[in-house]
Design a protein around this motif. Structure first.
Motif, PDB file in Angstrom:
ATOM      1  N   GLY A  93       0.791  -1.241   0.000  1.00  0.00           N
ATOM      2  CA  GLY A  93       0.000   0.000   0.000  1.00  0.00           C
ATOM      3  C   GLY A  93       0.814   1.277   0.000  1.00  0.00           C
ATOM      4  O   GLY A  93       0.451   2.255   0.656  1.00  0.00           O
ATOM      5  N   ILE A  94       1.919   1.289  -0.737  1.00  0.00           N
ATOM      6  CA  ILE A  94       2.788   2.471  -0.715  1.00  0.00           C
ATOM      7  C   ILE A  94       2.170   3.617  -1.525  1.00  0.00           C
ATOM      8  O   ILE A  94       1.889   3.475  -2.712  1.00  0.00           O
ATOM      9  CB  ILE A  94       4.192   2.144  -1.285  1.00  0.00           C
ATOM     10  CG1 ILE A  94       4.869   1.018  -0.492  1.00  0.00           C
ATOM     11  CG2 ILE A  94       5.052   3.407  -1.319  1.00  0.00           C
ATOM     12  CD1 ILE A  94       5.268   1.381   0.914  1.00  0.00           C
ATOM     13  N   VAL A  95       1.992   4.736  -0.846  1.00  0.00           N
ATOM     14  CA  VAL A  95       1.473   5.952  -1.478  1.00  0.00           C
ATOM     15  C   VAL A  95       2.553   7.021  -1.374  1.00  0.00           C
ATOM     16  O   VAL A  95       3.179   7.178  -0.323  1.00  0.00           O
ATOM     17  CB  VAL A  95       0.187   6.435  -0.763  1.00  0.00           C
ATOM     18  CG1 VAL A  95      -0.269   7.787  -1.314  1.00  0.00           C
ATOM     19  CG2 VAL A  95      -0.923   5.391  -0.881  1.00  0.00           C
ATOM     20  N   LYS A  96       2.783   7.731  -2.480  1.00  0.00           N
ATOM     21  CA  LYS A  96       3.726   8.860  -2.436  1.00  0.00           C
ATOM     22  C   LYS A  96       3.206   9.997  -3.305  1.00  0.00           C
ATOM     23  O   LYS A  96       2.904   9.795  -4.478  1.00  0.00           O
ATOM     24  CB  LYS A  96       5.108   8.417  -2.933  1.00  0.00           C
ATOM     25  CG  LYS A  96       6.145   9.534  -2.910  1.00  0.00           C
ATOM     26  CD  LYS A  96       6.487   9.973  -1.498  1.00  0.00           C
ATOM     27  CE  LYS A  96       7.461  11.149  -1.482  1.00  0.00           C
ATOM     28  NZ  LYS A  96       7.683  11.622  -0.108  1.00  0.00           N
ATOM     29  N   ARG A  97       3.112  11.162  -2.690  1.00  0.00           N
ATOM     30  CA  ARG A  97       2.696  12.355  -3.425  1.00  0.00           C
ATOM     31  C   ARG A  97       3.831  13.366  -3.421  1.00  0.00           C
ATOM     32  O   ARG A  97       4.531  13.526  -2.428  1.00  0.00           O
ATOM     33  CB  ARG A  97       1.474  13.002  -2.766  1.00  0.00           C
ATOM     34  CG  ARG A  97       0.234  12.145  -2.833  1.00  0.00           C
ATOM     35  CD  ARG A  97      -0.986  12.838  -2.212  1.00  0.00           C
ATOM     36  NE  ARG A  97      -1.930  11.815  -1.780  1.00  0.00           N
ATOM     37  CZ  ARG A  97      -1.985  11.296  -0.556  1.00  0.00           C
ATOM     38  NH1 ARG A  97      -1.180  11.765   0.390  1.00  0.00           N
ATOM     39  NH2 ARG A  97      -2.830  10.340  -0.259  1.00  0.00           N
ATOM     40  N   PHE A  98       3.999  14.016  -4.563  1.00  0.00           N
ATOM     41  CA  PHE A  98       4.882  15.186  -4.642  1.00  0.00           C
ATOM     42  C   PHE A  98       3.973  16.363  -4.935  1.00  0.00           C
ATOM     43  O   PHE A  98       3.533  16.524  -6.070  1.00  0.00           O
ATOM     44  CB  PHE A  98       5.915  15.022  -5.755  1.00  0.00           C
ATOM     45  CG  PHE A  98       6.881  13.892  -5.534  1.00  0.00           C
ATOM     46  CD1 PHE A  98       7.914  14.010  -4.602  1.00  0.00           C
ATOM     47  CD2 PHE A  98       6.776  12.721  -6.268  1.00  0.00           C
ATOM     48  CE1 PHE A  98       8.817  12.976  -4.410  1.00  0.00           C
ATOM     49  CE2 PHE A  98       7.685  11.685  -6.082  1.00  0.00           C
ATOM     50  CZ  PHE A  98       8.702  11.807  -5.152  1.00  0.00           C
ATOM     51  N   GLY A  99       3.622  17.152  -3.945  1.00  0.00           N
ATOM     52  CA  GLY A  99       2.650  18.221  -4.155  1.00  0.00           C
ATOM     53  C   GLY A  99       1.348  17.620  -4.645  1.00  0.00           C
ATOM     54  O   GLY A  99       0.797  16.726  -4.010  1.00  0.00           O
ATOM     55  N   SER A 100       0.890  18.057  -5.807  1.00  0.00           N
ATOM     56  CA  SER A 100      -0.383  17.558  -6.318  1.00  0.00           C
ATOM     57  C   SER A 100      -0.203  16.298  -7.165  1.00  0.00           C
ATOM     58  O   SER A 100      -1.177  15.691  -7.599  1.00  0.00           O
ATOM     59  CB  SER A 100      -1.070  18.642  -7.143  1.00  0.00           C
ATOM     60  OG  SER A 100      -0.233  18.976  -8.235  1.00  0.00           O
ATOM     61  N   VAL A 101       1.046  15.898  -7.424  1.00  0.00           N
ATOM     62  CA  VAL A 101       1.297  14.699  -8.233  1.00  0.00           C
ATOM     63  C   VAL A 101       1.286  13.474  -7.336  1.00  0.00           C
ATOM     64  O   VAL A 101       2.034  13.407  -6.357  1.00  0.00           O
ATOM     65  CB  VAL A 101       2.672  14.788  -8.946  1.00  0.00           C
ATOM     66  CG1 VAL A 101       2.987  13.485  -9.688  1.00  0.00           C
ATOM     67  CG2 VAL A 101       2.705  15.965  -9.893  1.00  0.00           C
ATOM     68  N   GLU A 102       0.418  12.511  -7.652  1.00  0.00           N
ATOM     69  CA  GLU A 102       0.468  11.243  -6.922  1.00  0.00           C
ATOM     70  C   GLU A 102       1.358  10.286  -7.717  1.00  0.00           C
ATOM     71  O   GLU A 102       0.944   9.714  -8.715  1.00  0.00           O
ATOM     72  CB  GLU A 102      -0.934  10.652  -6.758  1.00  0.00           C
ATOM     73  CG  GLU A 102      -0.918   9.464  -5.810  1.00  0.00           C
ATOM     74  CD  GLU A 102      -2.297   8.876  -5.596  1.00  0.00           C
ATOM     75  OE1 GLU A 102      -2.853   9.067  -4.493  1.00  0.00           O
ATOM     76  OE2 GLU A 102      -2.822   8.221  -6.524  1.00  0.00           O
ATOM     77  N   ALA A 103       2.605  10.148  -7.253  1.00  0.00           N
ATOM     78  CA  ALA A 103       3.561   9.300  -7.981  1.00  0.00           C
ATOM     79  C   ALA A 103       3.254   7.827  -7.758  1.00  0.00           C
ATOM     80  O   ALA A 103       3.472   7.003  -8.648  1.00  0.00           O
ATOM     81  CB  ALA A 103       4.984   9.623  -7.534  1.00  0.00           C
ATOM     82  N   LEU A 104       2.784   7.476  -6.558  1.00  0.00           N
ATOM     83  CA  LEU A 104       2.436   6.086  -6.242  1.00  0.00           C
ATOM     84  C   LEU A 104       1.079   6.074  -5.548  1.00  0.00           C
ATOM     85  O   LEU A 104       0.874   6.775  -4.562  1.00  0.00           O
ATOM     86  CB  LEU A 104       3.487   5.456  -5.329  1.00  0.00           C
ATOM     87  CG  LEU A 104       4.909   5.335  -5.882  1.00  0.00           C
ATOM     88  CD1 LEU A 104       5.865   4.859  -4.808  1.00  0.00           C
ATOM     89  CD2 LEU A 104       4.952   4.402  -7.095  1.00  0.00           C
ATOM     90  N   GLY A 105       0.176   5.258  -6.064  1.00  0.00           N
ATOM     91  CA  GLY A 105      -1.182   5.268  -5.547  1.00  0.00           C
ATOM     92  C   GLY A 105      -1.556   3.996  -4.808  1.00  0.00           C
ATOM     93  O   GLY A 105      -2.633   3.459  -4.995  1.00  0.00           O
ATOM     94  N   GLY A 106      -0.646   3.465  -4.003  1.00  0.00           N
ATOM     95  CA  GLY A 106      -0.945   2.235  -3.257  1.00  0.00           C
ATOM     96  C   GLY A 106      -0.314   1.036  -3.930  1.00  0.00           C
ATOM     97  O   GLY A 106      -0.993   0.177  -4.470  1.00  0.00           O
ATOM     98  N   VAL A 107       1.010   0.986  -3.883  1.00  0.00           N
ATOM     99  CA  VAL A 107       1.759  -0.042  -4.615  1.00  0.00           C
ATOM    100  C   VAL A 107       2.278  -1.111  -3.648  1.00  0.00           C
ATOM    101  O   VAL A 107       2.766  -0.797  -2.568  1.00  0.00           O
ATOM    102  CB  VAL A 107       2.943   0.610  -5.377  1.00  0.00           C
ATOM    103  CG1 VAL A 107       3.913  -0.427  -5.887  1.00  0.00           C
ATOM    104  CG2 VAL A 107       2.410   1.454  -6.528  1.00  0.00           C
ATOM    105  N   GLY A 108       2.157  -2.354  -4.056  1.00  0.00           N
ATOM    106  CA  GLY A 108       2.729  -3.461  -3.304  1.00  0.00           C
ATOM    107  C   GLY A 108       3.754  -4.191  -4.149  1.00  0.00           C
ATOM    108  O   GLY A 108       3.671  -4.196  -5.376  1.00  0.00           O
ATOM    109  N   MET A 109       4.760  -4.738  -3.492  1.00  0.00           N
ATOM    110  CA  MET A 109       5.740  -5.569  -4.185  1.00  0.00           C
ATOM    111  C   MET A 109       6.364  -6.514  -3.171  1.00  0.00           C
ATOM    112  O   MET A 109       6.326  -6.257  -1.968  1.00  0.00           O
ATOM    113  CB  MET A 109       6.823  -4.729  -4.865  1.00  0.00           C
ATOM    114  CG  MET A 109       7.658  -3.835  -3.967  1.00  0.00           C
ATOM    115  SD  MET A 109       8.946  -4.637  -2.999  1.00  0.00           S
ATOM    116  CE  MET A 109      10.056  -5.184  -4.273  1.00  0.00           C
ATOM    117  N   GLN A 110       6.903  -7.617  -3.647  1.00  0.00           N
ATOM    118  CA  GLN A 110       7.694  -8.456  -2.770  1.00  0.00           C
ATOM    119  C   GLN A 110       8.753  -9.173  -3.594  1.00  0.00           C
ATOM    120  O   GLN A 110       8.583  -9.382  -4.788  1.00  0.00           O
ATOM    121  CB  GLN A 110       6.820  -9.447  -1.980  1.00  0.00           C
ATOM    122  CG  GLN A 110       6.443 -10.726  -2.674  1.00  0.00           C
ATOM    123  CD  GLN A 110       5.246 -10.551  -3.607  1.00  0.00           C
ATOM    124  OE1 GLN A 110       4.943  -9.448  -4.058  1.00  0.00           O
ATOM    125  NE2 GLN A 110       4.568 -11.638  -3.934  1.00  0.00           N
TER     126      GLN A 110
END
Ligand SMILES: Nc1ncnc2c1ncn2[C@@H]1O[C@H](COP(=O)(O)OP(=O)(O)OP(=O)(O)O)[C@@H](O)[C@H]1O
Ligand SMILES: [Mg+2]
Length: 264
Positions: free
Chosen positions: A22-39
């Motif tokens: 569930g990785i979320v990352k925003r840069f200001g108004s840009v959502e670079a990652l919207g809930g990413v999973g990996m293993q």
């Protein structure tokens, strides 16, 4: 933005080395990652594919403690961890080669290779062991077949491909158990790229290192990786064992996703 499709998750083989949820990352108004999973498991190599701006480097920079996620959880060898600095991630055995290389141009090749883990002479004075560092740096570069005449040279005087090779050699010789490579083959000539791939395959054969590689060449990625995941506009849209997909299938998924995005 289309919702990521529900996919049966191909399971990694071997003990889990690194997992993100569930990785979320925003840069200001840009959502670079919207809930990413990996293993990724020990002994396994995961390829991350996707177009420019898909969020691949951002994900890697979160896994290496360079960026902090706005949400999400990271597990290293099964333990929940907060990777709030690169040093913290490194202490847990996570090493990274960034796309925008983190070498210090004004320092020599061998200094760069031992940055933050300098070798010291035995004894009370904590003197740098330049000779040992030079020798080890020479060996490391010879090991990947990179032709560099002199490890005393300043990194700023090297070509882009040579710098890339040094960054990869540094990561590989760091005893990391989790190796994150952001486009390690970019800027490489065919011969050098082949040598880097051979080195990565030797590492993989050791069986205890988890490797994540971001790349753009589908065929090359499917050839060297055990599993691939496709990222598009900040989401994982497809995952597969490498043996169970093809460049044509991946290309079709990318095209379909963008058709759907344009269509609504
Ligand atoms: N430090 C930053 N500040 C602001 N926006 C950023 C930053 N880093 C990344 N972004 C934005 O986040 C999005 C994802 O970027 P990222 O670098 O993760 O893409 P990528 O998949 O690695 O692309 P490429 O294949 O071109 O390397 C882009 O829209 C980018 O502009
Ligand atoms: Mg990138």
């Amino acid at each position: 933005m289309t919702a990521p499709q529900a996919q049966p998750q191909p399971q990694p083989r071997g003990p889990e080395a690194l997992r993100a949820e569930g990785i979320v990352k925003r840069f200001g108004s840009v959502e670079a990652l919207g809930g990413v999973g990996m293993q990724v498991a020990a002994g396994e190599m995961l390829g991350i594919l996707g177009d420019n701006g898909a969020g691949k480097s951002t994900l890697l920079k979160i896994l290496t403690g360079f960026h902090q996620p706005d949400a999400g959880t990271i597990y290293v060898h099964g333990q929940h961890q907060t990777l709030n600095t690169v040093d913290r991630a490194r202490a847990l055995g996570i090493e990274c080669v960034y796309q925008d290389l983190a070498l210090v141009n004004g320092l020599s090749i061998y200094h760069n290779m031992f940055l933050n883990r300098e070798l010291l002479k035995p004894g009370p004075f904590r003197l740098l062991d330049h000779r040992a560092m030079r020798e080890r740096a020479m060996d490391a570069l010879a090991d990947i077949g990179v032709n560099i005449p002199n490890v005393n040279l300043e990194v700023g005087r090297l070509s882009g491909g040579q710098r890339q090779a040094i960054a990869v050699a540094r990561a590989v010789h760091s005893d990391a158990k989790i190796l994150l490579l952001d486009e390690p083959l970019a800027a490489m000539g065919a011969r050098e790229a082949g040598q880097i791939i051979a080195l990565i395959e030797r590492l993989k054969a050791r069986g205890d290192i988890a490797i994540v590689m971001i790349a753009h060449n589908y065929a090359q990625t499917l050839e060297v990786c055990d599993r691939v995941m496709l990222m598009q506009h900040g989401s994982v849209t497809y995952e597969s064992h490498a043996a169970e997909t093809s460049p044509a299938e991946l290309l079709e998924i990318v095209r379909r996703e963008y058709r759907e995005m344009r269509g609504g």
